[in-house]
Enzyme design. Sequence first.
Site, short mmCIF file in Angstrom:
data_model
loop_
_atom_site.label_atom_id
_atom_site.label_comp_id
_atom_site.label_asym_id
_atom_site.label_seq_id
_atom_site.Cartn_x
_atom_site.Cartn_y
_atom_site.Cartn_z
N LYS A 34 0.74 -1.34 -0.03
CA LYS A 34 -0.06 -0.08 -0.11
C LYS A 34 0.86 1.31 0.00
N THR A 36 2.36 2.67 3.01
CA THR A 36 1.94 3.47 3.58
C THR A 36 3.33 4.20 4.26
N GLU A 84 0.78 -3.09 9.99
CA GLU A 84 1.31 -2.10 10.74
C GLU A 84 2.24 -2.69 11.75
N THR A 125 4.78 -12.62 15.02
CA THR A 125 5.80 -12.15 15.83
C THR A 125 5.76 -12.95 17.34
N ASP A 126 7.02 -12.90 17.80
CA ASP A 126 7.14 -13.56 19.28
C ASP A 126 6.40 -12.72 20.16
N GLU A 127 5.93 -11.49 19.69
CA GLU A 127 5.01 -10.59 20.70
C GLU A 127 3.88 -11.18 21.03
N TYR A 153 -0.74 -3.61 18.91
CA TYR A 153 -0.08 -4.20 17.95
C TYR A 153 -0.06 -5.87 18.01
N VAL A 209 15.97 6.40 25.54
CA VAL A 209 16.00 5.01 26.01
C VAL A 209 14.95 4.88 26.83
N ASP A 275 8.71 5.53 29.99
CA ASP A 275 8.70 4.05 29.68
C ASP A 275 7.44 3.81 28.75
N ARG A 276 7.63 3.10 27.81
CA ARG A 276 6.45 2.55 27.12
C ARG A 276 5.37 2.18 27.85
N GLY A 278 2.76 -0.57 29.12
CA GLY A 278 2.50 -2.14 28.88
C GLY A 278 3.92 -2.55 28.17
P1 NAD Z 1 7.37 -2.32 8.21
O1 NAD Z 1 6.67 -1.43 8.86
O2 NAD Z 1 8.85 -1.94 7.82
O3 NAD Z 1 6.68 -2.57 6.67
C1 NAD Z 1 5.49 -3.01 6.57
C2 NAD Z 1 4.89 -2.88 5.19
O4 NAD Z 1 3.84 -3.15 4.89
C3 NAD Z 1 5.20 -1.50 4.38
O5 NAD Z 1 5.94 -1.56 3.15
C4 NAD Z 1 3.78 -0.89 4.26
O6 NAD Z 1 3.65 0.13 3.22
C5 NAD Z 1 3.14 -2.22 4.03
N1 NAD Z 1 1.82 -2.07 4.60
C6 NAD Z 1 1.20 -1.63 5.48
N2 NAD Z 1 -0.11 -1.66 5.59
C7 NAD Z 1 -0.55 -2.18 4.48
C8 NAD Z 1 -1.76 -2.58 3.60
N3 NAD Z 1 -2.89 -2.19 4.50
N4 NAD Z 1 -1.79 -3.21 2.54
C9 NAD Z 1 -0.66 -3.38 1.78
N5 NAD Z 1 0.70 -3.05 2.51
C10 NAD Z 1 0.62 -2.52 3.73
O7 NAD Z 1 7.44 -3.87 8.85
P2 NAD Z 1 8.63 -5.02 8.86
O8 NAD Z 1 9.38 -4.57 10.11
O9 NAD Z 1 9.25 -5.02 7.69
O10 NAD Z 1 7.54 -6.10 9.41
C11 NAD Z 1 7.10 -7.02 8.66
C12 NAD Z 1 6.42 -8.21 8.88
O11 NAD Z 1 7.15 -8.83 9.97
C13 NAD Z 1 5.22 -7.70 9.82
O12 NAD Z 1 4.14 -8.52 9.56
C14 NAD Z 1 5.63 -7.48 11.29
O13 NAD Z 1 4.50 -7.93 12.18
C15 NAD Z 1 6.39 -8.91 11.23
N6 NAD Z 1 7.72 -9.28 12.24
C16 NAD Z 1 8.53 -8.03 12.29
C17 NAD Z 1 9.71 -7.95 13.13
C18 NAD Z 1 10.70 -6.88 13.36
O14 NAD Z 1 11.36 -6.84 14.30
N7 NAD Z 1 10.41 -5.58 12.55
C19 NAD Z 1 9.94 -9.12 14.16
C20 NAD Z 1 8.79 -10.05 13.80
C21 NAD Z 1 7.86 -10.03 12.85
O1 TDX Z 2 13.13 5.02 21.08
C1 TDX Z 2 13.01 3.83 21.49
N1 TDX Z 2 13.49 3.58 22.76
C2 TDX Z 2 13.51 2.56 23.41
O2 TDX Z 2 14.07 2.22 24.38
C3 TDX Z 2 12.42 2.93 20.66
C4 TDX Z 2 11.65 3.00 19.37
C5 TDX Z 2 12.32 1.55 21.26
N2 TDX Z 2 13.10 1.29 22.55
C6 TDX Z 2 13.06 0.06 23.40
C7 TDX Z 2 11.29 -0.71 23.17
C8 TDX Z 2 11.78 -2.01 23.18
O3 TDX Z 2 12.11 -2.46 24.34
O4 TDX Z 2 13.59 -0.90 22.60
C9 TDX Z 2 13.03 -2.18 22.23
C10 TDX Z 2 13.07 -2.25 20.90
O5 TDX Z 2 11.98 -1.47 20.39
P1 TDX Z 2 11.36 -1.50 18.96
O6 TDX Z 2 12.46 -1.30 17.98
O7 TDX Z 2 10.06 -0.46 18.99
O8 TDX Z 2 10.84 -2.97 18.56
P2 TDX Z 2 9.69 -3.96 19.55
O9 TDX Z 2 8.73 -2.98 20.30
O10 TDX Z 2 10.62 -4.73 20.45
O11 TDX Z 2 8.99 -4.82 18.29
C11 TDX Z 2 9.73 -5.06 17.32
O12 TDX Z 2 9.92 -6.26 17.21
C12 TDX Z 2 8.71 -7.38 17.09
C13 TDX Z 2 9.19 -4.77 15.75
O13 TDX Z 2 8.85 -3.47 15.86
C14 TDX Z 2 7.59 -5.77 15.83
O14 TDX Z 2 7.11 -5.30 14.73
C15 TDX Z 2 8.08 -7.17 15.93
O15 TDX Z 2 6.85 -7.71 16.00
#
Ligand code: NAD
Ligand code: TDX
Length: 335
Positions: A34, A36, A84, A125-127, A153, A209, A275-276, A278
């Site tokens: 899409k 986004t 997302e 995801t592991d989340e 999420y 952090v 902190d975030r 949750g």
């Molecule tokens: P990202 O946010 O970097 O990319 C998401 C992509 O999906 C973007 O290109 C966006 O344009 C597209 N998108 C969003 N909404 C859409 C819609 N409605 N229709 C079509 N396209 C759409 O995400 P990422 O970090 O690459 O994660 C990819 C997948 O892996 C996700 O499903 C996420 O839950 C999963 N995941 C991510 C991590 C991580 O550490 N980043 C870890 C485990 C699982």
């Molecule tokens: O500015 C920051 N400061 C900080 O302390 C940000 C952005 C994050 N953090 C902390 C929050 C988390 O404990 O760092 C850790 C990692 O944060 P993120 O990069 O936002 O990742 P997380 O929330 O762990 O989720 C990621 O891993 C699982 C991906 O975004 C998800 O899409 C995936 O499913």
Amino acid sequence: MKIIVTGGAGFIGANYIFYHLSEHPEDVVICLDKLTYAGNLHTLAPVMERDNFRFVKADICDREAVTGLFEAERPDIVLNFAAESHVDRSIDDPSVFLQTNIIGTAVLMDACRRFGNVRFHQVSTDEVYGDLPLDKPEMMFTEHSPIHCSSPYSSSKASADLLVQAYHRTYGLPVTISRCSNNYGPYQFPEKLIPLMIANALNDKPLPVYGAGLNVRDWLYVEDHCRAIDLIARQGRIGEIYNIGGHNEMRNIDIVKQIVSELGKSEELITFVTDRKGHDLRYAIDPTKISQELGWLPKTMFKDGIQKTIRWYLEHRSWWEDIISGAYRVDQPIG
Ligand code: NAD
Ligand code: TDX
């Protein structure tokens, strides 16, 4: 084979497309995205002109567009990366997470059913397992750990997983699910911890952090995740869930300090902020199943992966600077 990769203009999806086209040059890959804020067409520039690659801008929730694409292309496999993905954004506004992550997954699976029971892989995801205590290092997530989400999420991703399992049980759709730990590597959007800290440190900006920085994540280099998905989508058992992780647990503060040190910056940039809500304490994946069944093991150790990643951000400054300035949106239609 013909493969639809959704979300391929994002971080992991784009890395997956590069991996797939290099490992299976005989396949046709169609990216449905899409675009986004997280999607970036510049990322796909290296493959855009290839004969066996096509980009289609569409929303996975748009039933008509998805059906039309399946009708025209008749894919053999669908890999759903589109989502997302940023926890903080889901806390600010869950609605689009529910729409894309849950409804979008159902729309894709309906198209899979309609056009010949197409094999469907859900990138989860592991989340979905929630978190683990900090003081019990022996505890890890297995595929049998209960679903116990913390953020909008993760609960939207868990909802999608439940739907995927239901489509398998009810309609016999050939599905697999992978649940991976935190990824890092090239092309990650600079709102996530590692690229945000690299970009801010390079710009001598504060490094925010959350809390005391003691939360633990299990980091995996993105290419190892891509290899695991490719294996599961081809050889994984239908109906099964596979955890993916690298036994590489690190505290956030230690990662930030390592980035600061690699870049020769001062730790005075580190700023502890609220902190975030949750905030999950610790994630740790037990990857025994994928290792034993599919022979998967991570290849890139964190000490090498983080250096490669930092080097990539140093050598591709315009990629992330254009994101920070917003310039990357100018020549691509907003999703
Ligand atoms: P990202 O946010 O970097 O990319 C998401 C992509 O999906 C973007 O290109 C966006 O344009 C597209 N998108 C969003 N909404 C859409 C819609 N409605 N229709 C079509 N396209 C759409 O995400 P990422 O970090 O690459 O994660 C990819 C997948 O892996 C996700 O499903 C996420 O839950 C999963 N995941 C991510 C991590 C991580 O550490 N980043 C870890 C485990 C699982
Ligand atoms: O500015 C920051 N400061 C900080 O302390 C940000 C952005 C994050 N953090 C902390 C929050 C988390 O404990 O760092 C850790 C990692 O944060 P993120 O990069 O936002 O990742 P997380 O929330 O762990 O989720 C990621 O891993 C699982 C991906 O975004 C998800 O899409 C995936 O499913």
